[in-house]
Design an enzyme around this catalytic site. Structure first.
Site, PDB file in Angstrom:
ATOM      1  N   THR A 136     -22.268  72.595   3.522  1.00 32.72           N
ATOM      2  CA  THR A 136     -21.150  73.323   2.907  1.00 32.72           C
ATOM      3  C   THR A 136     -21.131  72.972   1.415  1.00 32.72           C
ATOM      4  O   THR A 136     -21.612  71.911   1.023  1.00 32.72           O
ATOM      5  CB  THR A 136     -19.813  72.876   3.522  1.00 32.72           C
ATOM      6  OG1 THR A 136     -19.694  71.453   3.336  1.00 32.72           O
ATOM      7  CG2 THR A 136     -19.744  73.178   4.989  1.00 32.72           C
ATOM      8  N   GLU A 185     -19.913  77.125   8.500  1.00 36.31           N
ATOM      9  CA  GLU A 185     -19.744  76.562   9.845  1.00 36.31           C
ATOM     10  C   GLU A 185     -19.817  77.636  10.935  1.00 36.31           C
ATOM     11  O   GLU A 185     -19.808  77.325  12.120  1.00 36.31           O
ATOM     12  CB  GLU A 185     -18.391  75.836   9.942  1.00 36.31           C
ATOM     13  CG  GLU A 185     -18.323  74.541   9.147  1.00 36.31           C
ATOM     14  CD  GLU A 185     -17.850  74.745   7.707  1.00 36.31           C
ATOM     15  OE1 GLU A 185     -18.018  75.862   7.170  1.00 36.31           O
ATOM     16  OE2 GLU A 185     -17.315  73.783   7.119  1.00 36.31           O
ATOM     17  N   LYS A 233       3.054  77.058  -3.229  1.00 37.53           N
ATOM     18  CA  LYS A 233       4.288  76.839  -2.473  1.00 37.53           C
ATOM     19  C   LYS A 233       5.453  76.819  -3.443  1.00 37.53           C
ATOM     20  O   LYS A 233       5.695  75.835  -4.133  1.00 37.53           O
ATOM     21  CB  LYS A 233       4.201  75.534  -1.680  1.00 37.53           C
ATOM     22  CG  LYS A 233       3.061  75.575  -0.687  1.00 37.53           C
ATOM     23  CD  LYS A 233       2.930  74.303   0.117  1.00 37.53           C
ATOM     24  CE  LYS A 233       1.613  74.282   0.861  1.00 37.53           C
ATOM     25  NZ  LYS A 233       0.504  73.653   0.131  1.00 37.53           N
ATOM     26  N   TRP A 240       5.624  80.613   0.638  1.00 34.36           N
ATOM     27  CA  TRP A 240       4.232  80.683   0.203  1.00 34.36           C
ATOM     28  C   TRP A 240       3.941  81.983  -0.552  1.00 34.36           C
ATOM     29  O   TRP A 240       4.354  83.057  -0.132  1.00 34.36           O
ATOM     30  CB  TRP A 240       3.284  80.594   1.414  1.00 34.36           C
ATOM     31  CG  TRP A 240       3.230  79.226   2.018  1.00 34.36           C
ATOM     32  CD1 TRP A 240       4.086  78.190   1.753  1.00 34.36           C
ATOM     33  CD2 TRP A 240       2.295  78.744   2.973  1.00 34.36           C
ATOM     34  NE1 TRP A 240       3.728  77.087   2.483  1.00 34.36           N
ATOM     35  CE2 TRP A 240       2.630  77.402   3.249  1.00 34.36           C
ATOM     36  CE3 TRP A 240       1.201  79.299   3.625  1.00 34.36           C
ATOM     37  CZ2 TRP A 240       1.915  76.610   4.155  1.00 34.36           C
ATOM     38  CZ3 TRP A 240       0.490  78.525   4.518  1.00 34.36           C
ATOM     39  CH2 TRP A 240       0.850  77.191   4.780  1.00 34.36           C
TER      40      TRP A 240
HETATM   41  P1  AMP Z   1     -18.730  79.194   2.688  1.00 40.63           P
HETATM   42  O1  AMP Z   1     -18.853  78.251   3.800  1.00 40.63           O
HETATM   43  O2  AMP Z   1     -19.199  78.648   1.381  1.00 40.63           O
HETATM   44  O3  AMP Z   1     -19.350  80.504   2.998  1.00 40.63           O
HETATM   45  O4  AMP Z   1     -17.176  79.444   2.450  1.00 40.63           O
HETATM   46  C1  AMP Z   1     -16.349  79.917   3.482  1.00 40.63           C
HETATM   47  C2  AMP Z   1     -14.989  80.232   2.932  1.00 40.63           C
HETATM   48  O5  AMP Z   1     -15.064  81.300   1.981  1.00 40.63           O
HETATM   49  C3  AMP Z   1     -14.017  80.733   3.962  1.00 40.63           C
HETATM   50  O6  AMP Z   1     -13.453  79.688   4.703  1.00 40.63           O
HETATM   51  C4  AMP Z   1     -13.009  81.474   3.104  1.00 40.63           C
HETATM   52  O7  AMP Z   1     -12.090  80.583   2.492  1.00 40.63           O
HETATM   53  C5  AMP Z   1     -13.877  82.073   2.030  1.00 40.63           C
HETATM   54  N1  AMP Z   1     -14.193  83.469   2.362  1.00 40.63           N
HETATM   55  C6  AMP Z   1     -15.308  83.949   2.920  1.00 40.63           C
HETATM   56  N2  AMP Z   1     -15.241  85.291   3.042  1.00 40.63           N
HETATM   57  C7  AMP Z   1     -14.040  85.665   2.551  1.00 40.63           C
HETATM   58  C8  AMP Z   1     -13.354  86.910   2.409  1.00 40.63           C
HETATM   59  N3  AMP Z   1     -13.907  88.058   2.768  1.00 40.63           N
HETATM   60  N4  AMP Z   1     -12.113  86.879   1.889  1.00 40.63           N
HETATM   61  C9  AMP Z   1     -11.524  85.730   1.500  1.00 40.63           C
HETATM   62  N5  AMP Z   1     -12.120  84.533   1.603  1.00 40.63           N
HETATM   63  C10 AMP Z   1     -13.362  84.500   2.122  1.00 40.63           C
END
Ligand code: AMP
Length: 541
Positions: A187, A331, A438, A443
């Site tokens: 990640t 994940e 917040k 929120w």
């Molecule tokens: P990653 O593991 O780097 O792909 O990041 C995942 C995170 O990216 C998710 O938990 C979200 O917070 C954010 N994310 C992914 N797709 C979207 C989306 N379409 N809209 C808003 N947030 C997103």
């Protein structure tokens, strides 16, 4: 006693995907922009043969089943061969994000215990910088031919093409247990150390089937697919597997991800379908609009990784490109939801359809989701109640690599996202839980504020962050990067919010900046912005 089915126990293996593509779509092209500067073309048949030769070469180097082999590479055909060669032989293809800090990369390489690292020439300085901090790496392989090998590298290097040339390809993919680990991706880790998601052959093949479905990404043999999303970011959302699975032509952009280079490749290769994060499309849109261009073949794109601003969807639609908003995470392999209309929505007015399509969408089969309150109680699907989003399914992690603690809560993975789900099952992310604002116990969704700001003609990029407030605890501050040569005042921007969001959601102030920092995966780095503005005094404070 249960009566068992009597079907073949053929395991779900990654090698079966490239074998299928080679056997049934053998002539279909794979086109790559190379770091050497030219365009490379070959087909699935040649790709599979070279992946087999690579597996032989790795065997000759002593790479063991289960051992991790790292990559620091752009999207290209050699990277694809590594995906299949390494996983296919039973080792683990570990894609590393080269945009991370060198210290983070060294940490990841050491944590994963990579035996070999394959890298594109672009990353030679990076390799030279980290090699001494990665004592367990037995060899660094430059992904090029002898003619392009660096003359004076500070690290002993192996040459990719020489490794391939030394083998005859007389190699049969081993029949592994389908639960064998296949690939590893860390990640991006905005806080703490990066954590590894270790995928299996089974999880990858199931994810590939599901993500290719018409209401997910909708990949077909008739498509020409260009993944802009990097192969070092959650396996380019699975496209290096789902595209060969359907037999579509693949186009890889290499290191050139600017608007002009992408547009040229889209047109030249007849790309119909693509995928990437919103910041990439900003660059492409700017190039196309500034030069009054049109797309002749590009019809659909998946956008995810961050919320898609509705203004971006509208701009792409005006150019004839359908946007599929999707959500997922490292994940989750990564796909969780995609946003498509249902049959009953077909006759709705366009604005109502658009409102639906702006959401992150409905789960694809394999994933189940729920939202819960602070006590873990499930919240209603009314499109209003928002809470922590949890997921489960066969391509969602059970635990992080080399960690004994399970992140699961009663068998569900907490995503760290806050969302609503409506009565039709459409999920909408309101925020990353760390990014919500917040204000007075209520929120405010930073994504909603950013979406409004992105629709203002003077705004190139906008981030909404929380700033301390003596009365309300936190209030929103809008951080804005203007389009070049365009003027806009704080008052104009704030007035633009009137009637578009609740009055108390309107940011208290606007801060103009020349740059908004992005993470290694192209998301706005709000943590950094919050640090930058931590002593900011709002006029209302
Ligand atoms: P990653 O593991 O780097 O792909 O990041 C995942 C995170 O990216 C998710 O938990 C979200 O917070 C954010 N994310 C992914 N797709 C979207 C989306 N379409 N809209 C808003 N947030 C997103």
């Amino acid at each position: 006693m249960a009566l068992m089915g009597q079907m073949m126990g053929v395991p779900l293996l990654i090698s079966s995907i490239i074998r299928h593509a080679a056997r049934y779509y053998g002539d279909t092209e794979i086109v790559s922009r190379r770091t050497e500067g030219d365009l490379h073309r070959y087909n699935y048949r040649e790709c599979e043969l070279r992946a087999r030769k690579l597996a032989q070469a790795l065997g000759a180097l002593g790479v063991q089943p289960g051992e991790r082999v790292g990559t620091l590479a752009w999207n290209g055909y050699r990277h694809l061969e590594i995906y299949y060669g390494v996983s296919g032989m039973g080792s683990v293809c570990h894609t590393i994000n080269p945009r991370l800090f060198p210290e983070q990369i060294a940490y990841i390489v050491n944590h994963a215990e990579d035996g070999y690292i394959f890298f594109d020439l672009t990353f030679l300085p990076l390799v030279e910088g980290i090699a001494q901090h990665c004592p367990k790496v037995r060899g660094w392989v430059a992904m090029t031919d002898r003619a392009h090998m660096p003359e004076q590298a500070k690290v002993p290097l192996l040459c990719y093409e020489e490794l391939i040339e030394a083998q005859d390809g007389n190699y049969a993919w081993p029949e592994l247990d389908e639960n064998t680990a296949s690939s590893l991706c860390y990640t991006s880790g905005t806080t703490g150390n990066p954590k590894g998601a270790l995928y299996s052959h089974r999880s990858t093949v199931l994810h590939s089937y599901a993500s290719a479905l018409p209401d997910a990404l909708g990949c077909s043999a008739k498509d020409v697919i260009l993944p802009v999303v990097p192969m070092f970011h959650v396996n380019a959302w699975g496209l290096p597997y789902s595209v060969p699975l359907v037999g579509a032509k693949l186009v890889f952009p290499g290191a050139k991800l600017d608007g002009a280079s992408l547009y040229e490749l889209f047109e030249q290769e007849g790309v119909t379908f693509s995928a990437g994060v919103p910041t990439v499309w900003l660059g492409l849109l700017q190039h196309v609009q500034a030069n009054e261009l049109r797309f002749s073949s590009f019809r659909r794109t998946v956008i995810g990784g961050s919320a898609v601003p509705p203004a971006m969807m509208t701009a792409l639609r005006a150019l004839g490109v359908e946007v599929i908003h999707a959500w997922g995470m490292t994940e989750m392999s990564p796909l969780g939801t995609s946003c498509k209309l249902l049959a009953r929505h077909q006759d709705l007015p366009e604005e109502e359809q658009q409102k639906i399509l702006e959401k992150q969408g409905r789960v694809i089969y394999g994933v189940d989701m729920k939202i819960v309150d602070g006590e873990g109680k499930e919240l209603p699907w009314d499109g209003k109640a928002f809470g922590d989003l949890l997921v489960r399914g066969p391509w969602i992690i059970d635990r992080y690599f080399r960690s004994d603690q399970s992140p699961l809560v009663d068998g569900w993975f907490p995503t760290g996202d806050v969302a609503t789900i409506d009565a039709e099952g459409y999920m909408q992310i309101t925020d990353r839980s760390k990014d919500v604002i917040k204000s007075g116990g209520e929120w405010i969704s930073s994504i909603d504020i950013e979406n409004v700001a992105a629709a203002h003609p003077a705004v190139h990029m906008a981030a909404c962050i929380s700033v301390q407030h003596p009365k309300w605890d936190e209030r929103p501050l809008l951080v804005v990067m203007k389009k070049p040569g365009v003027e806009v005042s704080r008052e104009d921007l704030l007035a633009f919010f009137e009637g578009k969001v609740a009055k108390w959601w309107i940011p208290d102030d606007v801060a103009f900046v020349t740059d908004i920092p992005l993470t290694a995966t192209g998301k706005m780095q709000k943590l950094k912005l919050r640090e930058q503005f931590k002593d900011y005094r709002l006029p209302s404070a």
